[in-house]
Scaffold this motif. Sequence first.
Motif, short mmCIF file in Angstrom:
data_model
loop_
_atom_site.label_atom_id
_atom_site.label_comp_id
_atom_site.label_asym_id
_atom_site.label_seq_id
_atom_site.Cartn_x
_atom_site.Cartn_y
_atom_site.Cartn_z
N UNK A 59 0.85 -1.20 0.00
CA UNK A 59 0.00 0.00 0.00
C UNK A 59 0.88 1.25 0.00
N UNK A 60 0.75 2.04 -1.05
CA UNK A 60 1.52 3.28 -1.18
C UNK A 60 0.61 4.47 -0.88
N UNK A 64 4.26 7.28 2.24
CA UNK A 64 5.09 6.15 1.85
C UNK A 64 4.81 5.87 0.38
N UNK A 65 5.46 6.67 -0.48
CA UNK A 65 5.08 6.70 -1.89
C UNK A 65 5.50 5.45 -2.66
N UNK A 66 6.48 4.73 -2.17
CA UNK A 66 6.94 3.52 -2.86
C UNK A 66 6.82 2.34 -1.90
N UNK A 92 -2.26 -1.44 -3.53
CA UNK A 92 -3.10 -0.24 -3.51
C UNK A 92 -2.21 0.99 -3.53
N UNK A 93 -2.66 1.99 -4.30
CA UNK A 93 -2.03 3.31 -4.29
C UNK A 93 -3.13 4.32 -3.94
N UNK A 94 -2.88 5.11 -2.91
CA UNK A 94 -3.95 5.93 -2.34
C UNK A 94 -3.51 7.39 -2.17
N UNK A 95 -4.27 8.31 -2.78
CA UNK A 95 -4.17 9.73 -2.45
C UNK A 95 -2.93 10.46 -2.91
N UNK A 96 -2.20 9.95 -3.89
CA UNK A 96 -1.03 10.68 -4.39
C UNK A 96 -1.43 11.55 -5.59
N UNK A 97 -0.50 12.38 -6.06
CA UNK A 97 -0.81 13.34 -7.11
C UNK A 97 0.08 13.12 -8.32
N UNK A 98 -0.23 13.83 -9.42
CA UNK A 98 0.60 13.75 -10.61
C UNK A 98 2.01 14.26 -10.34
N UNK A 99 2.13 15.26 -9.50
CA UNK A 99 3.45 15.81 -9.17
C UNK A 99 4.27 14.84 -8.32
N UNK A 100 3.59 14.10 -7.45
CA UNK A 100 4.25 13.13 -6.57
C UNK A 100 3.49 11.81 -6.60
N UNK A 134 -5.71 8.39 -7.01
CA UNK A 134 -4.25 8.38 -7.15
C UNK A 134 -3.89 8.53 -8.63
N UNK A 135 -4.09 9.73 -9.16
CA UNK A 135 -3.85 9.98 -10.57
C UNK A 135 -2.36 9.86 -10.90
#
Length: 229
Positions: A59-60, A64-66, A92-100, A134-135
């Motif tokens: 889960x990212x 904890x992006x990676x 799962x990847x949750x709540x991150x952005x295109x920038x990060x 999580x785009x």
Amino acid sequence: MTHRKPRTSQVGRRAARLGMLVVACTAGIATTASTAGATSSASTVTRDVGIAMDEAHAKATPRNRFDYDDEFAIRELGTRIGVGARNRAVARSVGCSLDNPCRSVALSFQVVTTNGDLTHVNATNTSRAVNDHCEGCQTFAGAYQFIVSTPYSFTLSHSTRSELARLERRLGELERSREAIHVVKARADSLAAEVVTLLQQAMAAAPRGANVSRLSSFTPTVTLRRHID
């Protein structure tokens, strides 16, 4: 095609009851694992029934992006009338952005060996990859299940286990990889193919034993169940 000896009604009823027990026990283990929400593994063996459950869960998040998780389990269940095997990978990847953006990878390899003419195997192998708000995130889940089934007694040799350990280390090396997801998938598929080849070689070299009936025995097989998401 597999040819088996006709069974008596008593054996059939017993096998059916054991089949339902395998399903029930496997479902129970799965419920426990899903509520825990983490990598888990379990193995239960009784005189007649063997059950194995394994899971990788990554889960990212923005904190904890990676995230990466892998499981490489070997379950030698021996001679059983009923076997329940469950393998799952969830990323799962949750709540991150295109920038990060986030990256989440989960890979679960499960090797199950069983032997006996009357063995009923209930095997499930699933994977799930989810991008939750999580785009631009990369999310990959791969489940690989290897079922080794023989009519004669079969155990993995020390050399085969050593080779499997080597492949397990190579699977773990993917944690440091920042290659594109399609490359990670290709590397996981390649490792799975090596596992199949190794198990086929081990099974071909195993002694058959004098007590195996030519009429009741079936052809030994290595079955790969692969599910990616």
